[in-house]
Enzyme design. Structure first.
Site, short mmCIF file in Angstrom:
data_model
loop_
_atom_site.label_atom_id
_atom_site.label_comp_id
_atom_site.label_asym_id
_atom_site.label_seq_id
_atom_site.Cartn_x
_atom_site.Cartn_y
_atom_site.Cartn_z
N ALA A 175 7.41 3.10 9.24
CA ALA A 175 6.52 3.93 10.08
C ALA A 175 5.20 4.38 9.35
CB ALA A 175 7.32 5.05 10.58
N GLY A 232 11.07 1.86 8.77
CA GLY A 232 11.08 1.44 10.22
C GLY A 232 10.98 -0.18 10.23
N GLU A 255 14.44 -1.54 9.88
CA GLU A 255 15.06 -0.84 11.06
C GLU A 255 14.96 -1.98 12.03
OE1 GLU A 255 13.60 3.25 10.62
OE2 GLU A 255 15.89 3.85 10.61
N GLU A 288 13.12 6.09 2.94
CA GLU A 288 12.84 7.32 3.46
C GLU A 288 12.98 8.64 2.61
OE1 GLU A 288 14.16 5.04 5.17
OE2 GLU A 288 13.38 4.38 7.09
N1 COA Z 1 2.28 3.63 6.42
C1 COA Z 1 1.04 3.97 6.36
N2 COA Z 1 0.21 3.12 5.66
C2 COA Z 1 0.82 2.25 4.55
C3 COA Z 1 2.29 2.00 4.74
C4 COA Z 1 2.86 2.99 5.84
N3 COA Z 1 4.29 2.98 5.59
N4 COA Z 1 2.54 1.16 3.88
C5 COA Z 1 1.53 0.78 3.20
N5 COA Z 1 0.50 1.29 3.79
C6 COA Z 1 -0.96 1.09 3.38
C7 COA Z 1 -1.31 1.73 2.16
O1 COA Z 1 -1.51 3.16 2.01
C8 COA Z 1 -2.56 0.92 1.67
O2 COA Z 1 -3.53 1.53 2.47
P1 COA Z 1 -5.09 1.74 1.52
O3 COA Z 1 -5.45 0.17 1.11
O4 COA Z 1 -5.79 2.34 2.56
O5 COA Z 1 -4.71 2.26 0.25
C9 COA Z 1 -2.27 -0.63 2.34
O6 COA Z 1 -1.32 -0.22 3.30
C10 COA Z 1 -1.63 -1.34 1.32
O7 COA Z 1 -0.54 -0.68 0.75
P2 COA Z 1 -0.34 -0.62 -1.05
O8 COA Z 1 0.40 0.44 -1.02
O9 COA Z 1 -1.84 -0.47 -1.63
O10 COA Z 1 0.19 -2.10 -1.43
P3 COA Z 1 1.06 -2.01 -2.72
O11 COA Z 1 1.53 -3.73 -2.80
O12 COA Z 1 0.79 -1.53 -3.96
O13 COA Z 1 2.68 -1.66 -2.34
C11 COA Z 1 4.62 -1.07 -0.66
C12 COA Z 1 3.47 -2.21 -1.28
C13 COA Z 1 5.12 -1.32 0.57
C14 COA Z 1 5.61 -1.02 -1.90
C15 COA Z 1 4.00 0.22 -0.54
O14 COA Z 1 2.77 0.31 0.32
C16 COA Z 1 4.60 1.39 0.17
O15 COA Z 1 5.73 1.99 -0.58
N6 COA Z 1 4.62 1.73 1.38
C17 COA Z 1 5.33 2.83 1.96
C18 COA Z 1 6.79 2.09 2.37
C19 COA Z 1 7.65 3.13 2.87
O16 COA Z 1 7.88 4.31 2.40
N7 COA Z 1 8.14 3.08 4.19
C20 COA Z 1 8.63 3.99 4.93
C21 COA Z 1 8.11 4.84 5.71
S1 COA Z 1 8.90 6.02 6.71
#
Ligand code: COA
Length: 261
Positions: free
Chosen positions: A67, A112, A115, A135
């Site tokens: 999400a 999500g 999911e 989460e």
């Molecule tokens: N919601 C909003 N933005 C998100 C996102 C999410 N779930 N997941 C990634 N992004 C955004 C990041 O903020 C980043 O934006 P920016 O370039 O403006 O800073 C962009 O996507 C790229 O992500 P980044 O974190 O820089 O890539 P990474 O390769 O270093 O890491 C992940 C990848 C997937 C490990 C990391 O993005 C992450 O942990 N995301 C969240 C996952 C999460 O908790 N999901 C459950 C949500 S309920």
């Protein structure tokens, strides 16, 4: 129909490919994506030309990274409940589409995203895929069905571990625990998903529909009730032209020509 966050390609072979298209935020699900998924899957459900759907994410990095976290910050309790129920309704629509929906998991499928993949009928993963329910890192629990569908797919113990630690699994581990059906080389992901869809599409379409219904409904009830559901749907299959054609074709040693009637 044109969408802001989805790309929908209806192919001549009856497969619709739906791509969630917000690669800059790793295809995170905001309210627009959820609304558009509902519109899109409602339309695909009603389109007789569409026999199967493949769902994937844009870019090389993510299926869906969860999400959209920016939309979670201000949620109050009532909005939180509505947020979860809204996503759950749309994912239920996908799970009960009556047509096979294959998730082609091309990278991160987190929160999500995991999911959403679990609401699909089957999951094919690129060897680069990573799946998880992170989460708890944000002080919340999965809200789009993760606490329910993950234990149904991988068992309670494994689901508890993944949900409580937020640990990501790679594609191989996801395969070993039954979270994905197949792991394939990254560049072959779409071909393999299409191949799987075509295999299913070559079977009796009503049989496929009722088999999915029997499995989905049966998992929610007692064995006795599930067996009743199975017998009812088996009976309905016996009223179809497809059953006449399928059994006749076998006896005549030829390929069946199913019409979905
Ligand atoms: N919601 C909003 N933005 C998100 C996102 C999410 N779930 N997941 C990634 N992004 C955004 C990041 O903020 C980043 O934006 P920016 O370039 O403006 O800073 C962009 O996507 C790229 O992500 P980044 O974190 O820089 O890539 P990474 O390769 O270093 O890491 C992940 C990848 C997937 C490990 C990391 O993005 C992450 O942990 N995301 C969240 C996952 C999460 O908790 N999901 C459950 C949500 S309920």
């Amino acid at each position: 129909m044109a969408y802001e966050t989805l790309i929908v390609e209806k192919r001549e072979d009856g497969i619709a490919v739906v791509t969630i298209n917000r690669p800059k935020v790793l295809n995170a699900l905001n309210a627009t994506v959820i609304d558009e998924l509902e519109k899109c899957f409602t339309e695909l459900k009603d389109d007789p030309q569409v026999k199967a759907v493949i769902l994937t994410g844009a870019g090389d990095k993510a299926f869906v990274a969860g999400a959209d976290i920016s939309g979670l910050v201000e949620l109050n309790p009532l909005q939180g409940k509505e947020f979860a129920e809204r996503g759950q309704r749309v994912f239920n629509l996908i799970e009960n589409l009556g047509k096979p929906v294959i998730a082609a998991i091309n990278g991160y499928a987190l929160g999500g995203g995991c999911e959403l993949a679990m609401a699909c009928t089957l999951r094919v993963a690129s060897e680069k895929a990573k799946l998880g329910q992170p989460e708890v890192n944000l002080g919340i629990i999965p809200g789009y069905g993760g606490t329910q569908r993950l234990p149904r797919l991988v068992g309670k113990g494994r689901a508890m571990e993944l949900i409580l630690t937020g640990r990501m699994v790679d594609a191989q581990e996801a395969y070993q625990i039954g979270l994905v059906n197949k792991v394939v080389p990254h560049e072959k992901l779409m071909d393999e998903a299409i191949e799987l869809a075509k295999t299913i599409m070559s079977k009796g379409p009503l049989a496929v529909k009722y088999a999915m219904e029997a499995v989905n409904r049966g998992l929610e009830v007692s064995l006795e009730e599930g067996l009743r559901i199975e017998a009812d749907l088996f009976g309905i299959c016996c009223a179809t032209e497809d059953k006449t054609e399928g059994t006749k074709a076998f006896l005549e040693k030829r390929k069946p020509n199913f019409q979905g009637r």
